[in-house]
Structures are given as structure tokens and as C-alpha cells.
Design a protein around this motif. Sequence first.
Motif, PDB file in Angstrom:
ATOM      1  N   LEU A 166       0.889  -1.170   0.000  1.00  0.00           N
ATOM      2  CA  LEU A 166       0.000   0.000   0.000  1.00  0.00           C
ATOM      3  C   LEU A 166       0.927   1.222   0.000  1.00  0.00           C
ATOM      4  CD1 LEU A 166      -2.880   1.137   0.259  1.00  0.00           C
ATOM      5  CD2 LEU A 166      -2.590   1.062   2.750  1.00  0.00           C
ATOM      6  N   ILE A 167       0.775   2.060  -1.010  1.00  0.00           N
ATOM      7  CA  ILE A 167       1.723   3.136  -1.257  1.00  0.00           C
ATOM      8  C   ILE A 167       1.068   4.495  -1.009  1.00  0.00           C
ATOM      9  CG2 ILE A 167       3.276   4.187  -2.947  1.00  0.00           C
ATOM     10  CD1 ILE A 167       3.311   1.463  -4.375  1.00  0.00           C
ATOM     11  N   PHE A 168       1.755   5.333  -0.175  1.00  0.00           N
ATOM     12  CA  PHE A 168       1.326   6.720   0.054  1.00  0.00           C
ATOM     13  C   PHE A 168       2.410   7.614  -0.536  1.00  0.00           C
ATOM     14  CE2 PHE A 168      -0.590   4.188   3.328  1.00  0.00           C
ATOM     15  CZ  PHE A 168      -1.829   4.754   3.580  1.00  0.00           C
ATOM     16  N   ASP A 169       2.006   8.476  -1.484  1.00  0.00           N
ATOM     17  CA  ASP A 169       2.974   9.413  -2.049  1.00  0.00           C
ATOM     18  C   ASP A 169       3.435  10.421  -0.990  1.00  0.00           C
ATOM     19  OD1 ASP A 169       2.841   8.172  -4.489  1.00  0.00           O
ATOM     20  OD2 ASP A 169       1.176   9.436  -5.183  1.00  0.00           O
ATOM     21  N   ALA A 170       2.496  10.887  -0.176  1.00  0.00           N
ATOM     22  CA  ALA A 170       2.805  11.795   0.937  1.00  0.00           C
ATOM     23  C   ALA A 170       1.690  11.633   1.967  1.00  0.00           C
ATOM     24  CB  ALA A 170       2.908  13.237   0.470  1.00  0.00           C
ATOM     25  N   VAL A 171       2.062  11.269   3.171  1.00  0.00           N
ATOM     26  CA  VAL A 171       1.059  11.010   4.211  1.00  0.00           C
ATOM     27  C   VAL A 171       0.443  12.329   4.663  1.00  0.00           C
ATOM     28  CG1 VAL A 171       0.651  10.035   6.499  1.00  0.00           C
ATOM     29  CG2 VAL A 171       2.299   8.959   4.959  1.00  0.00           C
ATOM     30  N   GLU A 172      -0.903  12.356   4.683  1.00  0.00           N
ATOM     31  CA  GLU A 172      -1.634  13.537   5.129  1.00  0.00           C
ATOM     32  C   GLU A 172      -2.339  13.234   6.448  1.00  0.00           C
ATOM     33  OE1 GLU A 172      -4.257  14.569   1.982  1.00  0.00           O
ATOM     34  OE2 GLU A 172      -2.636  14.974   0.523  1.00  0.00           O
ATOM     35  N   GLU A 173      -2.858  14.311   7.066  1.00  0.00           N
ATOM     36  CA  GLU A 173      -3.537  14.155   8.349  1.00  0.00           C
ATOM     37  C   GLU A 173      -4.734  13.222   8.216  1.00  0.00           C
ATOM     38  OE1 GLU A 173      -3.654  14.932  12.387  1.00  0.00           O
ATOM     39  OE2 GLU A 173      -2.374  16.134  11.079  1.00  0.00           O
ATOM     40  N   ALA A 174      -5.437  13.300   7.075  1.00  0.00           N
ATOM     41  CA  ALA A 174      -6.626  12.468   6.872  1.00  0.00           C
ATOM     42  C   ALA A 174      -6.280  10.998   6.664  1.00  0.00           C
ATOM     43  CB  ALA A 174      -7.428  12.990   5.678  1.00  0.00           C
ATOM     44  N   ASP A 175      -5.029  10.705   6.369  1.00  0.00           N
ATOM     45  CA  ASP A 175      -4.617   9.324   6.129  1.00  0.00           C
ATOM     46  C   ASP A 175      -4.365   8.549   7.420  1.00  0.00           C
ATOM     47  OD1 ASP A 175      -4.714   9.926   3.437  1.00  0.00           O
ATOM     48  OD2 ASP A 175      -2.567  10.438   3.347  1.00  0.00           O
ATOM     49  N   LEU A 176      -4.340   9.257   8.555  1.00  0.00           N
ATOM     50  CA  LEU A 176      -4.075   8.587   9.834  1.00  0.00           C
ATOM     51  C   LEU A 176      -5.328   7.809  10.235  1.00  0.00           C
ATOM     52  CD1 LEU A 176      -2.252  11.505  11.674  1.00  0.00           C
ATOM     53  CD2 LEU A 176      -1.251   9.639  10.341  1.00  0.00           C
ATOM     54  N   ALA A 177      -5.329   6.533   9.909  1.00  0.00           N
ATOM     55  CA  ALA A 177      -6.505   5.696  10.162  1.00  0.00           C
ATOM     56  C   ALA A 177      -6.081   4.237  10.175  1.00  0.00           C
ATOM     57  CB  ALA A 177      -7.568   5.958   9.096  1.00  0.00           C
ATOM     58  N   ASN A 178      -7.107   3.372  10.232  1.00  0.00           N
ATOM     59  CA  ASN A 178      -6.866   1.926  10.249  1.00  0.00           C
ATOM     60  C   ASN A 178      -7.026   1.368   8.832  1.00  0.00           C
ATOM     61  OD1 ASN A 178      -6.559  -0.532  12.070  1.00  0.00           O
ATOM     62  ND2 ASN A 178      -8.354  -1.078  10.853  1.00  0.00           N
ATOM     63  N   TYR A 179      -6.025   0.593   8.382  1.00  0.00           N
ATOM     64  CA  TYR A 179      -6.052  -0.031   7.056  1.00  0.00           C
ATOM     65  C   TYR A 179      -5.992  -1.539   7.244  1.00  0.00           C
ATOM     66  CZ  TYR A 179      -5.098   4.635   5.258  1.00  0.00           C
ATOM     67  OH  TYR A 179      -5.195   5.975   4.952  1.00  0.00           O
ATOM     68  N   THR A 180      -6.846  -2.247   6.431  1.00  0.00           N
ATOM     69  CA  THR A 180      -6.976  -3.696   6.589  1.00  0.00           C
ATOM     70  C   THR A 180      -6.553  -4.404   5.316  1.00  0.00           C
ATOM     71  OG1 THR A 180      -8.846  -3.357   8.080  1.00  0.00           O
ATOM     72  CG2 THR A 180      -8.516  -5.578   7.224  1.00  0.00           C
ATOM     73  N   CYS A 181      -5.733  -5.442   5.495  1.00  0.00           N
ATOM     74  CA  CYS A 181      -5.316  -6.276   4.371  1.00  0.00           C
ATOM     75  C   CYS A 181      -6.161  -7.551   4.389  1.00  0.00           C
ATOM     76  CB  CYS A 181      -3.838  -6.610   4.486  1.00  0.00           C
ATOM     77  SG  CYS A 181      -3.227  -7.738   3.203  1.00  0.00           S
ATOM     78  N   HIS A 182      -6.861  -7.834   3.276  1.00  0.00           N
ATOM     79  CA  HIS A 182      -7.730  -9.014   3.177  1.00  0.00           C
ATOM     80  C   HIS A 182      -7.085 -10.041   2.259  1.00  0.00           C
ATOM     81  CE1 HIS A 182     -11.272  -7.122   5.101  1.00  0.00           C
ATOM     82  NE2 HIS A 182     -10.783  -5.999   4.565  1.00  0.00           N
ATOM     83  N   VAL A 183      -7.132 -11.313   2.672  1.00  0.00           N
ATOM     84  CA  VAL A 183      -6.683 -12.429   1.821  1.00  0.00           C
ATOM     85  C   VAL A 183      -7.781 -13.492   1.854  1.00  0.00           C
ATOM     86  CG1 VAL A 183      -4.213 -12.041   2.107  1.00  0.00           C
ATOM     87  CG2 VAL A 183      -5.423 -13.381   3.810  1.00  0.00           C
TER      88      VAL A 183
END
Length: 509
Positions: free
Chosen positions: A139-156
Motif C-alpha cells: 500500500l503506497i502513500f505518495d505523501a502522508v496527510e492528516e486524513a490518512d491517519l486511520a486503520n487499514y486492513t489487508c484481506h486475503v
Amino acid sequence: LFLQECKPKMWRSVVIQKGNTLLIQEVQEEDGGNYTCELKFEGKLIRRTVELKVTALLTDKPPKPLFPMENQPTVIDVQLGNPLTVACKAFFGFSGESGPMIYWMKGEKFIEELEGHIREGEVRLLREHLGEKEVELTLIFDAVEEADLANYTCHVENRNGRKHASVLLRKKDLIYKIELAGGLGAILLLLILLVTIYKCYNIELMLFYRQNFGGDEAADDNKEYDAYLSYTKVDPDALDRDNNEEEQFALEILPDVLEKHYGYKLFIPDRDLIPSGTYIEDLTRCVEQSRRLIIVLTPDYVLRRGWSIFEMENRLHNMLVSGEIKVILIECTELKGKVNYHEVESLKHTIKLLSVVKWKGPKSSKLNSKFWKRLVFEMPGKKKEVVSRHQVLDSAEQGLFGDLQTVPSLAVTGTSATLVESRADLSDYHQADSVHMRHYCRGYEYDVSAATLPIASISNHHTYCNIPLTLLNGQLPLNNAVKDPQEFHRNNPLLPLSAKELSFTSDIW
């Protein structure tokens, strides 16, 4: 005829060939490869090749997340504005499906639905064996912003089920400040603890280091004494309770502890100096032969300006001013208000190397008190040699008269002199009064004629005694029983002394 990889092969027992059929009863990993069948048909040799792929057993389990770990959310601290790449790794067992299914989500949204600066990378095969795969999706972020501070889930997922694992992005500034504050707080507490320990036990720590790792200051300086003890005796008629304690400390406790317990060698003028016509020169020589100068500072010492000799004699004065000898000043009482303390301050300013140690009465007499630890620290560094009381010889036997024999002690008063029995154990001795004083004698190569002193019982025995210095200097008491003073000293230029003045003696052991 069957060939494997175009080569004839000796088949193992579980591989059976029946006509144009090859039966493998237990498939192993090395059985995979290309198999070629050769047969003759109408006079022609025909070959056909088939590839055999060996796989693991068909799995009945869903994929397993490797990172982040399942049911164990991973927190990643990020710096706003910086690029970020988060990898999701998972293990897929052999399921017969065309490819692994792996993807990221933020909450209920797929990554494709988010802002353009966030995207998924390509699925990358990290490892494959017998159809089992370990894959990675970033998962690639070009530049982390304040709104990006959250929970991200990887599904398999596969046909057997679905698994997921989460990553929480957290702003690094806050946690950095918390960790920094915690680290600085811990360092501060440790520093306070170390300072407290040093303040409370600094003398003990330095003594421990000096005794175990320090050198011996007396090793190569060619000096005879560890310290010279300067003290003014108290007038017996003016003794009070405080003065009596000071007298006992200076003449008994201090030498006894430093010499017998700590193994130092002191020079005490009233005890060790041989009276002669060069009194000042002898004192100067003895101070030069000492590593420390101990001054027991009492009101009487100040009133009588006991340090005057160190000011009058140029050599002694230069030793104090230049720092050639270190001075240990022992204050026995609170001098302010009792004496002219300005003179004491002037004395302190004159001395270049000075240490002040306060003696606080009986509570300082204990060997484990701060007073003795501080005093020993100021004394010359040497390996501690604690000697038991039974092993300690009389100090005269350790000093200038160590090779001479003991003779009965001589008790001298202002009017008479008699022989009394010697006492080997000095700790049992108690002074009876201020006039009658004990004097210790040693054999000495000096011929004392019977006519010199009115003592018939000692005849012409060669002795050296701690008789009053006034007698040795040729002075007589006003009420002396000697009929003819000229018999005592024929060329006496000094004035007669009183009985009280005569009672002051020099104890030479």
C-alpha cells in the motif's frame, strides 16, 4: 518405453510399468518433470511427451496473513508529508485456483475509491513451492496527510474462506514527544538518584576506590610521618567539661584511632620531639618529614595563637602558602562567638591546600561516623592495614626509641620525683589529678648524673624521660625544694616559673 527428461531411468519399486502405462503409486517431489513414451507403429518410432507437475495436497484452509499479524493490530508511526509504503504478506496453500486474492481496504472502502495519492502496488510472488505461495501486496502513500491517519486492513481469501489483518497509522510527532519526555524524565530521575547517592556516600565511594584501585602516596616520597599533629594543651586549672572532651579527643582518641586502627604514623611534638637547643629547627624538620599537617582547632588554640610558629618560621610559612603540605583543620567546637573568628578566617586564607573537618563530640568518636571517614579520606592514600589492639606495640617501640629497653616510669611533680611501676596497657591509665602526671622513660645514651636532678633512686642509669620541659630548659619553680638553684643549672638566664607552669610536661613515649 518411458523416458524421463529424455533419459532412460531405473524406476523405484513403487513405479510400475505395464505395457504402455506407467503407474506411480506414491508420488514424490522428484517425480515431477517431462515423461516421453516411445513405441513402434507400422515400422515407425513414435514419441509423445507429457509434463507431470507435482503439487502439495489440496488445502482446505483459508490463506494466512504473515504481516501484519492476524488479531494483532500493528501500529506504525509516520511523519506527515513523508512517503510511506506498507507491505501485506500472506501464505496461500495449494487450492487449484488461478491466482491468490489479496487486497487493501480503509474501513469499508477499497483503495481505488480513496484519494489519488494512495494506491496499491502489484502482487509480488515471494516464494512458491509445490503450488504453495507466499505473496506480497504493498500500500503506497505518495505523501502522508492528516486524513490518512486511520486503520487499514489487508484481506486475503480463497475458496475456503477469508482472513484479514490491520495496520494503524499514527502521527509520529506526538509519540516522539512522549518518548522524548519519558526518556528525559528517566535520565533526570537516574541523575537525581546518582547525585543523591554521591551526596550521601561520596566519601565511602572515594575511599572504596582509593583502597582498592588507588596507589600508596607514601611509597616513594621518603617522608617519615603521615601527619604532624598540632594542638595546644589546656590549662589544668581551667579545665571544664567541653575542654576536657577536647583534650581527650586530641591526645587520646585521635592518635589512637589513626595509628592503631588505620595504621598511620603521627608525629606529636609533646610525645615524639626530643628537647634540644634547636627546638624550632627540629619542629621544622619534623613538619617537612610529614605528609599532612593536622591542626586541632579549639578555642584555647585560637586564644594562644597555636599556629604562630607556622607564621614566624619562614620555611614553615612557605610550606603552607605554597601548598607544599596539605593542612587538615579539625574544628572541635563552634568557634564563632567564643573567639576572634577573624583570625581563624585569616589562617584559612593563608593556607593553599586546606580541608576542614568538624568534630561533633562523642557521636563523632564512633569509627563508622562521617568524621573518621572524611578524616581518613584527607589523609595520605595507602592500603588499609587494620591492626588489632593486641598486635599494636607501644608507639615508642615503633618510633625513635624502638630499639631501647623499657625502664620504670618516672612520676614528676613540682616538688618531688619518685619511681612508679610501668603500665604496659595504656588504656587502663586514668589521670588522678591535674598536678600529679605520669611520665614514661626509655633507656637512652645520655648520662644523667645524680647531682643533676634530686632523684636518688635512679642513680646514674642512662634514661630519657618526659620530665617537664621547663626543667630541661633550666627554669625553676618559685617554691622549688632545691636548696641551691646553682646546683640545678649554673648558668640559668631564665626567670623562675610557678608550680602551675611547671606542671605542663612533654609526654615523650
